[in-house]
Write a protein that holds these residues in place. Structure first.
Motif, PDB file in Angstrom:
ATOM      1  N   ARG A  90       0.865  -1.180   0.000  1.00 16.30           N
ATOM      2  CA  ARG A  90       0.000   0.000   0.000  1.00 16.30           C
ATOM      3  C   ARG A  90       0.898   1.225   0.000  1.00 16.30           C
ATOM      4  NH1 ARG A  90      -3.056   3.321   3.839  1.00 16.30           N
ATOM      5  NH2 ARG A  90      -5.088   3.854   2.938  1.00 16.30           N
ATOM      6  N   GLN A  91       0.695   2.101  -1.004  1.00 13.29           N
ATOM      7  CA  GLN A  91       1.539   3.284  -1.110  1.00 13.29           C
ATOM      8  C   GLN A  91       0.797   4.399  -1.837  1.00 13.29           C
ATOM      9  OE1 GLN A  91       4.917   2.875  -3.938  1.00 13.29           O
ATOM     10  NE2 GLN A  91       4.074   0.854  -4.396  1.00 13.29           N
ATOM     11  N   ALA A 111       5.886  -4.380  -7.486  1.00 15.18           N
ATOM     12  CA  ALA A 111       6.182  -4.134  -8.898  1.00 15.18           C
ATOM     13  C   ALA A 111       7.300  -3.116  -9.024  1.00 15.18           C
ATOM     14  CB  ALA A 111       4.934  -3.640  -9.626  1.00 15.18           C
ATOM     15  N   GLY A 112       7.866  -3.057 -10.220  1.00 12.41           N
ATOM     16  CA  GLY A 112       8.880  -2.055 -10.495  1.00 12.41           C
ATOM     17  C   GLY A 112       9.340  -2.136 -11.934  1.00 12.41           C
ATOM     18  N   LEU A 113      10.101  -1.140 -12.345  1.00 10.73           N
ATOM     19  CA  LEU A 113      10.673  -1.135 -13.689  1.00 10.73           C
ATOM     20  C   LEU A 113      11.865  -2.076 -13.758  1.00 10.73           C
ATOM     21  CD1 LEU A 113      10.526   2.674 -14.548  1.00 10.73           C
ATOM     22  CD2 LEU A 113       8.940   0.872 -15.238  1.00 10.73           C
ATOM     23  N   ASP A 118      16.915  -8.309 -16.387  1.00 10.40           N
ATOM     24  CA  ASP A 118      15.847  -9.100 -16.986  1.00 10.40           C
ATOM     25  C   ASP A 118      14.664  -9.099 -16.022  1.00 10.40           C
ATOM     26  OD1 ASP A 118      15.827 -11.843 -15.351  1.00 10.40           O
ATOM     27  OD2 ASP A 118      17.915 -11.260 -15.665  1.00 10.40           O
ATOM     28  N   ALA A 119      13.507  -9.544 -16.515  1.00  9.91           N
ATOM     29  CA  ALA A 119      12.272  -9.400 -15.744  1.00  9.91           C
ATOM     30  C   ALA A 119      12.317 -10.164 -14.422  1.00  9.91           C
ATOM     31  CB  ALA A 119      11.087  -9.857 -16.585  1.00  9.91           C
ATOM     32  N   GLU A 120      12.817 -11.392 -14.433  1.00 12.90           N
ATOM     33  CA  GLU A 120      12.826 -12.172 -13.192  1.00 12.90           C
ATOM     34  C   GLU A 120      13.778 -11.576 -12.163  1.00 12.90           C
ATOM     35  OE1 GLU A 120      13.895 -16.638 -11.555  1.00 12.90           O
ATOM     36  OE2 GLU A 120      12.966 -16.449 -13.539  1.00 12.90           O
ATOM     37  N   THR A 121      14.947 -11.146 -12.606  1.00 13.00           N
ATOM     38  CA  THR A 121      15.887 -10.511 -11.681  1.00 13.00           C
ATOM     39  C   THR A 121      15.279  -9.253 -11.082  1.00 13.00           C
ATOM     40  OG1 THR A 121      17.792 -11.373 -12.897  1.00 13.00           O
ATOM     41  CG2 THR A 121      18.174  -9.465 -11.480  1.00 13.00           C
ATOM     42  N   ALA A 122      14.603  -8.480 -11.920  1.00  5.67           N
ATOM     43  CA  ALA A 122      14.004  -7.233 -11.448  1.00  5.67           C
ATOM     44  C   ALA A 122      12.922  -7.490 -10.411  1.00  5.67           C
ATOM     45  CB  ALA A 122      13.437  -6.447 -12.623  1.00  5.67           C
ATOM     46  N   ILE A 123      12.070  -8.491 -10.645  1.00  7.60           N
ATOM     47  CA  ILE A 123      10.969  -8.690  -9.705  1.00  7.60           C
ATOM     48  C   ILE A 123      11.473  -9.283  -8.394  1.00  7.60           C
ATOM     49  CG2 ILE A 123      10.179 -11.021 -10.349  1.00  7.60           C
ATOM     50  CD1 ILE A 123       8.110  -7.839  -9.485  1.00  7.60           C
ATOM     51  N   ARG A 124      12.525 -10.062  -8.435  1.00  6.32           N
ATOM     52  CA  ARG A 124      13.124 -10.539  -7.182  1.00  6.32           C
ATOM     53  C   ARG A 124      13.678  -9.358  -6.378  1.00  6.32           C
ATOM     54  NH1 ARG A 124      13.790 -15.964  -6.619  1.00  6.32           N
ATOM     55  NH2 ARG A 124      13.366 -17.250  -8.461  1.00  6.32           N
ATOM     56  N   ARG A 125      14.277  -8.419  -7.059  1.00  9.34           N
ATOM     57  CA  ARG A 125      14.778  -7.213  -6.392  1.00  9.34           C
ATOM     58  C   ARG A 125      13.638  -6.434  -5.748  1.00  9.34           C
ATOM     59  NH1 ARG A 125      16.183  -4.151 -10.865  1.00  9.34           N
ATOM     60  NH2 ARG A 125      14.150  -3.138 -10.718  1.00  9.34           N
ATOM     61  N   GLU A 126      12.548  -6.262  -6.498  1.00 12.09           N
ATOM     62  CA  GLU A 126      11.426  -5.481  -5.987  1.00 12.09           C
ATOM     63  C   GLU A 126      10.761  -6.157  -4.797  1.00 12.09           C
ATOM     64  OE1 GLU A 126      10.661  -2.462  -6.838  1.00 12.09           O
ATOM     65  OE2 GLU A 126      12.163  -2.370  -8.425  1.00 12.09           O
ATOM     66  N   VAL A 127      10.641  -7.475  -4.826  1.00 11.35           N
ATOM     67  CA  VAL A 127      10.027  -8.199  -3.708  1.00 11.35           C
ATOM     68  C   VAL A 127      10.837  -8.000  -2.430  1.00 11.35           C
ATOM     69  CG1 VAL A 127       9.603 -10.511  -2.801  1.00 11.35           C
ATOM     70  CG2 VAL A 127       8.789  -9.916  -5.062  1.00 11.35           C
ATOM     71  N   THR A 128      12.147  -8.051  -2.566  1.00 12.89           N
ATOM     72  CA  THR A 128      13.001  -7.841  -1.396  1.00 12.89           C
ATOM     73  C   THR A 128      12.869  -6.417  -0.877  1.00 12.89           C
ATOM     74  OG1 THR A 128      14.581  -9.494  -2.184  1.00 12.89           O
ATOM     75  CG2 THR A 128      15.369  -7.923  -0.548  1.00 12.89           C
ATOM     76  N   GLU A 129      12.891  -5.442  -1.790  1.00 12.65           N
ATOM     77  CA  GLU A 129      12.829  -4.045  -1.378  1.00 12.65           C
ATOM     78  C   GLU A 129      11.473  -3.681  -0.783  1.00 12.65           C
ATOM     79  OE1 GLU A 129      15.926  -2.274  -4.776  1.00 12.65           O
ATOM     80  OE2 GLU A 129      13.798  -1.768  -4.845  1.00 12.65           O
ATOM     81  N   GLU A 130      10.395  -4.121  -1.424  1.00 15.01           N
ATOM     82  CA  GLU A 130       9.066  -3.671  -1.031  1.00 15.01           C
ATOM     83  C   GLU A 130       8.440  -4.527   0.059  1.00 15.01           C
ATOM     84  OE1 GLU A 130       6.498  -3.087  -4.372  1.00 15.01           O
ATOM     85  OE2 GLU A 130       7.871  -1.703  -5.375  1.00 15.01           O
ATOM     86  N   LEU A 131       8.637  -5.850  -0.015  1.00 21.89           N
ATOM     87  CA  LEU A 131       7.960  -6.753   0.915  1.00 21.89           C
ATOM     88  C   LEU A 131       8.900  -7.409   1.918  1.00 21.89           C
ATOM     89  CD1 LEU A 131       5.521  -8.517  -1.580  1.00 21.89           C
ATOM     90  CD2 LEU A 131       4.998  -6.666   0.020  1.00 21.89           C
ATOM     91  N   ALA A 175      14.035   4.111   0.752  1.00 22.33           N
ATOM     92  CA  ALA A 175      13.769   5.465   1.243  1.00 22.33           C
ATOM     93  C   ALA A 175      14.455   6.518   0.388  1.00 22.33           C
ATOM     94  CB  ALA A 175      14.218   5.580   2.696  1.00 22.33           C
ATOM     95  N   ALA A 176      15.647   6.206  -0.121  1.00 21.87           N
ATOM     96  CA  ALA A 176      16.390   7.173  -0.932  1.00 21.87           C
ATOM     97  C   ALA A 176      15.669   7.498  -2.233  1.00 21.87           C
ATOM     98  CB  ALA A 176      17.793   6.644  -1.224  1.00 21.87           C
ATOM     99  N   GLU A 177      14.757   6.616  -2.656  1.00 20.43           N
ATOM    100  CA  GLU A 177      13.975   6.845  -3.871  1.00 20.43           C
ATOM    101  C   GLU A 177      12.596   7.422  -3.553  1.00 20.43           C
ATOM    102  OE1 GLU A 177      13.887   3.155  -5.979  1.00 20.43           O
ATOM    103  OE2 GLU A 177      16.069   3.096  -6.275  1.00 20.43           O
ATOM    104  N   GLY A 178      12.387   7.809  -2.298  1.00 23.92           N
ATOM    105  CA  GLY A 178      11.122   8.407  -1.897  1.00 23.92           C
ATOM    106  C   GLY A 178      10.023   7.410  -1.608  1.00 23.92           C
ATOM    107  N   GLU A 179      10.357   6.125  -1.512  1.00 23.84           N
ATOM    108  CA  GLU A 179       9.331   5.105  -1.287  1.00 23.84           C
ATOM    109  C   GLU A 179       8.993   4.986   0.198  1.00 23.84           C
ATOM    110  OE1 GLU A 179      10.052   2.087  -5.041  1.00 23.84           O
ATOM    111  OE2 GLU A 179      11.082   1.645  -3.158  1.00 23.84           O
TER     112      GLU A 179
END
Length: 217
Positions: A90-91, A111-113, A118-131, A175-179
């Motif tokens: 939630r954001q 989610a993220g850009l 590649d798509a799988e690497t990116a979504i693994r990164r986003e899951v760690t950062e966000e969740l 946080a550095a990206e304003g999230e």
């Protein structure tokens, strides 16, 4: 004579040649690109393209279309089959807020850009950062254009199981990206009810929740 940033001199992100996208496309014999104009190069890129298109009756028309290029993205639904739960975020989303959402606070799948991944690497990164979750195997569900009338972005949709033991970090975004991201765990039934009553209005999230509901029915 000074050049145009993003075209023949670097813009603030060091990019040039941003007006070249699409000029050489020839996969469709009924479409001929005539010109590409860079109209804005903020963090992402807005272009105006002029092209000829052969209509179904054989006549050719000259058209202009603006396209917003923000790169491609990925999103993922984390699901716990044993507890029939899903893990969401939630954001605050200003574009939703400025377009009639009551407070701009959207419940979404992580989610993220892709950036340069590649798509799988990116979504693994986003899951760690966000969740704050380290996921195991992920399933590619589908890839979709989310707003093909004006936005070039393709989104790669994933799903993966999770359990409370997979929560290995705090999440919450960068946080550095304003999230400033809240982690939201819901039962699948509650999440589907929130689609019905308008509390979940994000398209990618609705698509993945409906997919998971069909998969488990």
């Amino acid at each position: 004579m000074s050049g145009q940033p993003g075209v023949d001199v670097p813009d603030h992100r060091g990019r040039t040649g941003l007006d070249q996208a699409g000029r050489t496309l020839d996969r469709n014999p009924d479409v001929v690109v005539r010109d590409v104009e860079l109209t804005s190069q903020g963090w992402h890129v807005l272009r105006r393209t002029t092209f000829d298109q052969r209509r179904r009756d054989g006549r050719w028309s000259t058209l202009q279309r603006e396209t917003y290029d923000r790169g491609d993205g990925a999103t993922i639904l984390l699901h716990d089959a044993a507890r029939s739960s899903v893990l969401l975020t939630r954001q605050f989303r200003f574009p939703a807020y400025v377009n009639d959402h009551p407070d701009g606070m959207l419940i979404e799948t992580a989610a993220g850009l892709l950036d340069d991944d590649d798509a799988e690497t990116a979504i693994r990164r986003e899951v760690t950062e966000e969740l704050g979750v380290t996921v195991g195997p992920v399933t590619h569900v589908f890839t979709a254009y989310m707003s093909p009338g004006s936005v070039t972005e393709k989104v790669h949709f994933y799903a993966a199981p999770y359990s409370p033991a997979d929560r290995t970090g705090p999440g919450g975004g960068v946080a550095a990206e304003g999230e400033d991201i809240e982690i939201v765990e819901l039962s699948l039934g509650s999440a589907l009810a929130m689609i019905d009553d308008g509390r979940i209005v994000d398209g990618k999230t609705i698509m993945l929740l409906q997919w998971w509901a069909l998969t488990t029915s």
